[in-house]
Design an enzyme around this catalytic site. Structure first.
Site, PDB file in Angstrom:
ATOM      1  N   LYS A 113     -10.636  43.612 -82.132  1.00 57.39           N
ATOM      2  CA  LYS A 113     -10.110  42.867 -80.986  1.00 57.39           C
ATOM      3  C   LYS A 113      -9.004  43.661 -80.296  1.00 57.39           C
ATOM      4  O   LYS A 113      -9.000  43.838 -79.093  1.00 57.39           O
ATOM      5  CB  LYS A 113      -9.600  41.508 -81.481  1.00 57.39           C
ATOM      6  CG  LYS A 113      -9.000  40.645 -80.399  1.00 57.39           C
ATOM      7  CD  LYS A 113      -8.601  39.279 -80.952  1.00 57.39           C
ATOM      8  CE  LYS A 113      -7.799  38.515 -79.911  1.00 57.39           C
ATOM      9  NZ  LYS A 113      -7.375  37.198 -80.362  1.00 57.39           N
ATOM     10  N   GLU A 166      -6.751  50.357 -90.172  1.00 54.55           N
ATOM     11  CA  GLU A 166      -7.934  50.592 -91.018  1.00 54.55           C
ATOM     12  C   GLU A 166      -9.139  50.956 -90.140  1.00 54.55           C
ATOM     13  O   GLU A 166      -9.877  51.904 -90.426  1.00 54.55           O
ATOM     14  CB  GLU A 166      -8.282  49.332 -91.824  1.00 54.55           C
ATOM     15  CG  GLU A 166      -7.289  48.980 -92.919  1.00 54.55           C
ATOM     16  CD  GLU A 166      -6.189  48.044 -92.447  1.00 54.55           C
ATOM     17  OE1 GLU A 166      -5.893  48.004 -91.225  1.00 54.55           O
ATOM     18  OE2 GLU A 166      -5.608  47.360 -93.312  1.00 54.55           O
ATOM     19  N   GLY A 224      -9.496  36.313 -83.944  1.00 51.71           N
ATOM     20  CA  GLY A 224     -10.333  37.232 -84.725  1.00 51.71           C
ATOM     21  C   GLY A 224     -11.234  36.501 -85.702  1.00 51.71           C
ATOM     22  O   GLY A 224     -12.425  36.790 -85.819  1.00 51.71           O
ATOM     23  N   ARG A 225     -10.671  35.525 -86.419  1.00 49.17           N
ATOM     24  CA  ARG A 225     -11.462  34.832 -87.451  1.00 49.17           C
ATOM     25  C   ARG A 225     -12.407  33.793 -86.855  1.00 49.17           C
ATOM     26  O   ARG A 225     -13.120  33.108 -87.589  1.00 49.17           O
ATOM     27  CB  ARG A 225     -10.521  34.204 -88.488  1.00 49.17           C
ATOM     28  CG  ARG A 225      -9.442  33.308 -87.903  1.00 49.17           C
ATOM     29  CD  ARG A 225      -8.385  32.963 -88.954  1.00 49.17           C
ATOM     30  NE  ARG A 225      -7.261  32.208 -88.401  1.00 49.17           N
ATOM     31  CZ  ARG A 225      -6.193  32.750 -87.841  1.00 49.17           C
ATOM     32  NH1 ARG A 225      -6.100  34.068 -87.732  1.00 49.17           N
ATOM     33  NH2 ARG A 225      -5.211  32.004 -87.388  1.00 49.17           N
ATOM     34  N   GLU A 232      -6.088  32.145 -93.406  1.00 46.89           N
ATOM     35  CA  GLU A 232      -5.301  32.774 -92.345  1.00 46.89           C
ATOM     36  C   GLU A 232      -4.908  31.729 -91.297  1.00 46.89           C
ATOM     37  O   GLU A 232      -3.888  31.856 -90.633  1.00 46.89           O
ATOM     38  CB  GLU A 232      -6.086  33.934 -91.702  1.00 46.89           C
ATOM     39  CG  GLU A 232      -5.200  34.899 -90.916  1.00 46.89           C
ATOM     40  CD  GLU A 232      -5.900  36.202 -90.549  1.00 46.89           C
ATOM     41  OE1 GLU A 232      -5.622  37.248 -91.166  1.00 46.89           O
ATOM     42  OE2 GLU A 232      -6.730  36.188 -89.619  1.00 46.89           O
ATOM     43  N   HIS A 237     -21.926  30.405-114.995  1.00 47.32           N
ATOM     44  CA  HIS A 237     -21.805  31.182-116.240  1.00 47.32           C
ATOM     45  C   HIS A 237     -20.511  31.974-116.258  1.00 47.32           C
ATOM     46  O   HIS A 237     -20.386  32.944-117.007  1.00 47.32           O
ATOM     47  CB  HIS A 237     -23.020  32.098-116.388  1.00 47.32           C
ATOM     48  CG  HIS A 237     -24.287  31.314-116.525  1.00 47.32           C
ATOM     49  ND1 HIS A 237     -24.763  30.867-117.741  1.00 47.32           N
ATOM     50  CD2 HIS A 237     -25.134  30.806-115.584  1.00 47.32           C
ATOM     51  CE1 HIS A 237     -25.861  30.164-117.553  1.00 47.32           C
ATOM     52  NE2 HIS A 237     -26.108  30.106-116.245  1.00 47.32           N
ATOM     53  N   LYS A 281       1.835  45.260 -92.928  1.00 46.27           N
ATOM     54  CA  LYS A 281       1.383  46.373 -92.081  1.00 46.27           C
ATOM     55  C   LYS A 281       2.558  47.292 -91.761  1.00 46.27           C
ATOM     56  O   LYS A 281       2.444  48.518 -91.821  1.00 46.27           O
ATOM     57  CB  LYS A 281       0.830  45.835 -90.747  1.00 46.27           C
ATOM     58  CG  LYS A 281      -0.474  45.093 -90.830  1.00 46.27           C
ATOM     59  CD  LYS A 281      -0.928  44.762 -89.403  1.00 46.27           C
ATOM     60  CE  LYS A 281      -2.038  43.759 -89.363  1.00 46.27           C
ATOM     61  NZ  LYS A 281      -2.369  43.302 -88.022  1.00 46.27           N
TER      62      LYS A 281
HETATM   63  O1  F6P Z   1      -4.348  41.497 -89.782  1.00 39.44           O
HETATM   64  C1  F6P Z   1      -5.044  40.331 -89.566  1.00 39.44           C
HETATM   65  C2  F6P Z   1      -5.938  40.469 -88.394  1.00 39.44           C
HETATM   66  O2  F6P Z   1      -5.178  40.456 -87.249  1.00 39.44           O
HETATM   67  C3  F6P Z   1      -6.999  39.387 -88.360  1.00 39.44           C
HETATM   68  O3  F6P Z   1      -6.552  38.220 -87.821  1.00 39.44           O
HETATM   69  C4  F6P Z   1      -8.069  40.062 -87.591  1.00 39.44           C
HETATM   70  O4  F6P Z   1      -9.288  39.399 -87.739  1.00 39.44           O
HETATM   71  C5  F6P Z   1      -8.036  41.437 -88.210  1.00 39.44           C
HETATM   72  O5  F6P Z   1      -6.668  41.682 -88.424  1.00 39.44           O
HETATM   73  C6  F6P Z   1      -8.653  42.540 -87.394  1.00 39.44           C
HETATM   74  O6  F6P Z   1      -8.047  42.681 -86.159  1.00 39.44           O
HETATM   75  P1  F6P Z   1      -8.730  43.516 -85.001  1.00 39.44           P
HETATM   76  O7  F6P Z   1     -10.019  42.870 -84.665  1.00 39.44           O
HETATM   77  O8  F6P Z   1      -7.752  43.481 -83.869  1.00 39.44           O
HETATM   78  O9  F6P Z   1      -8.943  44.925 -85.496  1.00 39.44           O
END
Ligand code: F6P
Length: 550
Positions: free
Chosen positions: A211, A217, A273-274, A359, A390, A514
């Site tokens: 987003k 990452e 995002g979620r 979240e 199990h 972060k």
């Molecule tokens: O760090 C949490 C978060 O902001 C989530 O809410 C989001 O889904 C994820 O990181 C990834 O964010 P982006 O889509 O901006 O890379």
């Protein structure tokens, strides 16, 4: 109730009435409740779309449900719901609308944000995604060397990974089996390594999902993926255009990365995002299942949206599920909530829900900025049955904790299951029904004794029962049913956040880690001094450096 008094939720008459009611019920037994009301099984059942929802195995009576609905009315859950659907900026800490429901609105709907109808933009992106997905699926879209794309690697994390990864697994039987679709999220290089090690770069398309397009990452993995691709192809930057597309709200950053914005699929800041996998973030899924199936999934979402928006409180399923969670979390001190799908295809479902729920509702500050005085979101956990039976079901059955659980199952196995395996489905579902029965009704000491069990083992073999569960049953796991399930949980989470008076749509709690990671990294790589680093972390960093021979 105004915003201020809502921050004292636990002092409201509705809350107090529930607390008194809880005391009156004491340790009421499901056995008693069923004995007193033979029609309880069918009576405590609701339907929404294709979902049959049985809530009879809950520690509730008609009075409990009425009092919970009164709490929902007093906290104006439906008022906030209507504000969300209208596009009001209910995400107050980020001053944003919360409009994932607009992602599945029909073409002719009008939903305005800042005076602009957002629906035409939603459909323009869906159409662009569909055209692109068809090109990849048909082989018309080729890689830099002219080879057909056979591998799709989605690179993203959190909401930009969990949704499409979960839905891809869920709908595997609807996917084009000639495509290899993988999901890379972890900044641990092992994730990308395992995803690409057996792929031909000439046949591989990377879908970079972020987003913000600033998430470390994702940008790190995307950069490494680009290096892998260009090295493998022995090509320059010009090869990127045929092998990289972006899903983002941030055109400037996409362009900085070197992806042509013509190959960018847009979404908007009013999609959290979620809550985003039915937006452009679902492109990998759409390529895998095709645009028609994707649209069927959106129809499923919309069906539950409409139900949530219009059904009266008595038959509103997301409201009911949200209220049951409040009942256990706030009046029984339950700390966690298990989601146990009896479908191997839902193997990532609970992981997806963890982000959606935790979240959203993992907050201790109310909408007015004051700490809340009541429990908020539960720990959500679980894996598919029968595997969990199990492993950890022992604790649910005979441990000391109250763990409400959702059991999700399907009457039919997926359509393309090998014929020889179809018979196993009844065994799977026999376990599904048996578990909720055992959890609810247990086994009394007398029943154990009647089996001839020696007296000293009777306590060990007794099941107290009274463990509450919801059973969600559908005929088949189709794209529409998946959409219905996800929308159901989205709105359940909404209901709880509204009652607890928290902002379910921000996520400030992930920021500190972060920032600290960025500060610590130079200490690992260069041995740099990090001002103010605590003694424990300093010592751990020194040990790490020593282990790495630095
Ligand atoms: O760090 C949490 C978060 O902001 C989530 O809410 C989001 O889904 C994820 O990181 C990834 O964010 P982006 O889509 O901006 O890379």
């Amino acid at each position: 109730m105004n915003a201020d008094s809502r921050t004292r939720l636990n002092q409201t008459p509705e809350w107090q009435a529930l607390a008194r009611h809880r005391e009156e019920l004491g340790d009421v037994q499901l056995r008693e409740l069923f004995a007193a009301s033979p029609g309880r099984g069918a009576g405590y059942t609701l339907a929404v779309g294709d979902l049959h929802v049985d809530y009879s195995k809950h520690l509730v009576t008609d009075d409990t449900l009425r009092l919970l609905r009164e709490l929902a009315a007093a906290t104006d859950v439906f008022g906030l719901r209507d504000a969300m659907f209208r596009g009001e900026k209910i995400n107050i800490t980020e001053n944003r609308a919360v409009l994932h429901t607009a992602l599945r609105a029909p073409r002719d709907a009008v939903i305005e944000v800042d005076g602009e109808n957002v629906v035409p933009g939603v459909h323009a992106v869906l159409d662009k995604m569909a055209a692109f997905a068809e090109k990849v699926r048909s082989g018309e879209w080729t890689g830099h060397t002219g080879k057909r794309i056979k591998n799709i690697v989605n690179v993203g994390i959190g909401g930009s990974d969990l949704g499409p990864a979960m839905a891809y697994e869920a709908l595997r039987s609807y996917t084009d089996r000639d495509l290899t679709v993988r999901f890379v999220s972890n900044v641990d290089g092992a994730d990308l390594h395992e995803a690409v090690r057996d792929l031909d770069p000439a046949e591989t398309l990377f879908v970079i999902a972020s987003k913000t397009f600033t998430t470390i990452e994702t940008i790190t993995n995307a950069t490494s993926a680009r290096d892998w691709l260009l090295t493998g192809l022995k090509a320059g930057q010009e090869a990127v255009a045929r092998h990289f597309v972006a899903l983002s709200t941030n055109a400037a950053k996409v362009s900085d990365f070197g992806i042509d914005t013509a190959n960018m699929f847009e979404f908007w800041d009013w999609v959290g995002g979620r809550y985003s996998y039915d937006s452009a973030i679902g492109l990998s899924l759409m390529i895998a299942i095709g645009p028609d199936r994707f649209r069927e999934m959106l129809d499923g979402f919309r069906l539950v949206d409409e139900h949530f928006r219009t059904a009266p409180a008595e038959s509103n399923v997301p409201l009911l599920l949200g209220l049951l969670g409040v009942w256990y979390g706030n009046f029984h001190d339950a700390q966690s909530h298990a989601v146990l799908p009896y479908s191997h295809y839902l193997s990532r479902f609970t992981a997806y829900l963890q982000q959606l729920d935790m979240e959203s509702n993992g907050k201790y500050v109310g909408r007015d900025g004051q700490p809340v005085e009541w429990q908020t979101g539960p720990v959500v956990w679980g894996t598919p049955g029968t595997n969990g039976q199990h492993a950890y079901y022992q604790l649910i059955h005979q441990g000391t904790k109250l763990i409400p659980a959702d059991f999700i199952g399907f009457a039919e196995p997926v359509a393309d299951l090998l014929p020889g395996l179809v018979a196993q489905h009844d065994l799977l579902m026999a376990n599904f029904f048996a578990q909720t029965q055992a959890l609810a009704f247990g086994k009394t000491p007398d029943e154990v004794r009647a089996e001839g069990v020696p007296e000293e083992l009777v306590p060990h073999k007794t099941f107290k029962g009274n463990h509450p569960t919801t059973t969600i049953l559908a005929k088949e796991l189709t794209p529409s049913v998946l959409g219905q399930l996800i929308a159901l949980y989205e709105h359940k989470v909404f209901v709880q956040g509204a009652i607890w008076n928290i902002d379910s749509f921000d996520q400030w709690g992930v920021e500190l880690g972060k920032v600290l990671a960025k500060r610590v990294e130079p200490a690992l790589t260069e041995g740099a001094e990090v001002p103010g680093l605590d003694a424990s972390t300093t010592s751990l960093v020194a040990t790490y450096r020593q282990m790495r021979g630095r």
